[in-house]
Design an enzyme around this catalytic site. Structure first.
Site, PDB file in Angstrom:
ATOM      1  N   TYR A 290       4.119  -7.001  -8.465  1.00  0.00           N
ATOM      2  CA  TYR A 290       4.511  -5.614  -8.208  1.00  0.00           C
ATOM      3  C   TYR A 290       5.570  -5.129  -9.200  1.00  0.00           C
ATOM      4  O   TYR A 290       6.585  -5.793  -9.413  1.00  0.00           O
ATOM      5  CB  TYR A 290       5.046  -5.446  -6.789  1.00  0.00           C
ATOM      6  CG  TYR A 290       3.978  -5.525  -5.715  1.00  0.00           C
ATOM      7  CD1 TYR A 290       2.620  -5.515  -6.027  1.00  0.00           C
ATOM      8  CD2 TYR A 290       4.321  -5.609  -4.382  1.00  0.00           C
ATOM      9  CE1 TYR A 290       1.654  -5.590  -5.029  1.00  0.00           C
ATOM     10  CE2 TYR A 290       3.364  -5.684  -3.378  1.00  0.00           C
ATOM     11  CZ  TYR A 290       2.026  -5.676  -3.718  1.00  0.00           C
ATOM     12  OH  TYR A 290       1.070  -5.760  -2.732  1.00  0.00           O
TER      13      TYR A 290
ATOM     14  N   ALA B  11      -4.281   5.115   3.778  1.00  0.00           N
ATOM     15  CA  ALA B  11      -5.369   5.209   2.789  1.00  0.00           C
ATOM     16  C   ALA B  11      -4.824   5.650   1.435  1.00  0.00           C
ATOM     17  O   ALA B  11      -5.320   6.598   0.830  1.00  0.00           O
ATOM     18  CB  ALA B  11      -6.476   6.128   3.288  1.00  0.00           C
TER      19      ALA B  11
ATOM     20  N   SER C  49      -2.133  -0.284   2.811  1.00  0.00           N
ATOM     21  CA  SER C  49      -2.653   1.083   2.632  1.00  0.00           C
ATOM     22  C   SER C  49      -3.009   1.728   3.967  1.00  0.00           C
ATOM     23  O   SER C  49      -4.121   2.268   4.136  1.00  0.00           O
ATOM     24  CB  SER C  49      -3.856   1.087   1.675  1.00  0.00           C
ATOM     25  OG  SER C  49      -3.467   0.656   0.394  1.00  0.00           O
TER      26      SER C  49
END
Ligand SMILES: NC(=O)c1ccc[n+]([C@@H]2O[C@H](COP(=O)([O-])OP(=O)(O)OC[C@H]3O[C@@H](n4cnc5c(N)ncnc54)[C@H](OP(=O)(O)O)[C@@H]3O)[C@@H](O)[C@H]2O)c1
Length: 277
Positions: free
Chosen positions: A36, A185, A182
């Site tokens: 990340y 989404a 997520s």
């Protein structure tokens, strides 16, 4: 291991301000990866933890995207990098980030078990693995007496429900925690992608974000939040409780076809009067 009912994801942004706000709100579960923000996510968390108190937080990180796959060499190299960046002597929950499709599952699970025995990791997780691979991993660890698989990290939201076919029944059968990444989404549910979410939010006097996240929590999954900044985080931490009717409306509105063989199984079970768990 006890964790807060949401995890702070740090894949999109990671700052002292966001981490402070999450801790201040009672959050204890932080999700990162060696990949990340090109390592800056782990670096920022490590510096912050040194002040905030390492033992107050549960840290999940992941390997496989930097050193080239799931094999033992990658596992060890990336773990050492993560420990150094996070300024800690152990990772509470260590994930293989992706399935490389070639490393034998016993190499992955035995390698992770060795790291547990060496005291460098506490619990083991798999992320983005096909259900048959993680089910093999769970079974293998069980019969060989290795450290059990503890958690899965998978994409899940009202707009992405594929894991209901195989992964969620597998997780229930193997008593695995599921971290849902997520959960908005990738932001679509914060931007009006599903009118029913907005309608329910208006009815309950809350926000679409709170409704979308409450639906994930209603499934007993742990949403991994992805705020860009502390303001977005605060909006993600607004809680609302959905009643069974709202959950059912949302379930029905976004259901995906389960396809073969699940639809045959549903028909057979219902003819036998069996309610699948
Ligand atoms: N294991 C894996 O392979 C994997 C993969 C992906 C993510 N993850 C983990 O899951 C975490 C969350 O994933 P995600 O970032 O996709 O989560 P998400 O919650 O579905 O999407 C986050 C995005 O939603 C939007 N958003 C959030 N709060 C908002 C608000 N209050 N107002 C308006 N927009 C808002 C923002 O979009 P804008 O940026 O457009 O503002 C934000 O970047 C990641 O940080 C990471 O830790 C894991």
């Amino acid at each position: 291991m006890r964790v807060s009912d949401v995890a702070l994801g740090t894949g999109r942004a990671c700052s002292r301000e966001i981490l402070d706000a999450f801790a201040h709100a009672g959050g204890t579960f932080i999700d990162t990866s060696s990949a990340y923000l090109a390592g800056a996510s782990e670096e920022t968390i490590g510096t912050w933890l040194a002040d905030a108190g390492r033992d107050r937080f549960v840290i999940a990180t992941k390997y496989a995207r930097i050193a080239g796959g799931n094999h033992r060499g990658a596992m060890r190299t990336e773990l050492e990098t993560s420990l150094r960046r996070l300024k800690t002597d152990r990772i509470d929950l260590f994930f293989a980030h992706f399935d490389d499709g070639v490393t034998p599952i016993d190499e992955i699970m035995r390698g992770l078990d060795d790291l547990v025995r060496a005291g460098k990791i506490i619990h083991i997780g798999l992320s983005n693995f096909p259900a048959w691979r993680s089910a093999s991993a769970a079974a293998l660890a069980d019969v060989r007496g290795w450290t059990p698989l503890a958690a899965l990290q998978l994409q899940y939201s009202l707009l992405s429900r594929e894991i209901e076919r195989e992964h969620l029944p597998h997780a229930r059968a193997n008593q695995l925690a599921v971290m849902a990444y997520s959960p908005l989404a990738a932001g679509q549910l914060a931007k009006g992608a599903l009118p029913l979410v907005d309608t329910i939010a208006r009815e309950l006097g809350t926000t679409p974000i709170a409704v979308a996240l409450a639906w994930v929590r209603a499934k007993d999954l742990i949403p991994v939040l992805g705020p860009r900044d502390a303001k977005q985080l605060a909006e993600n931490l607004v809680e609302v409780s959905l009643d069974a009717t709202h959950v059912q409306f949302l379930d029905d509105a976004t259901a995906i076809p389960h396809g073969y063989p699940y639809e045959i199984l549903d028909t057979v079970r219902s003819s036998l009067g069996i309610v699948a768990s």
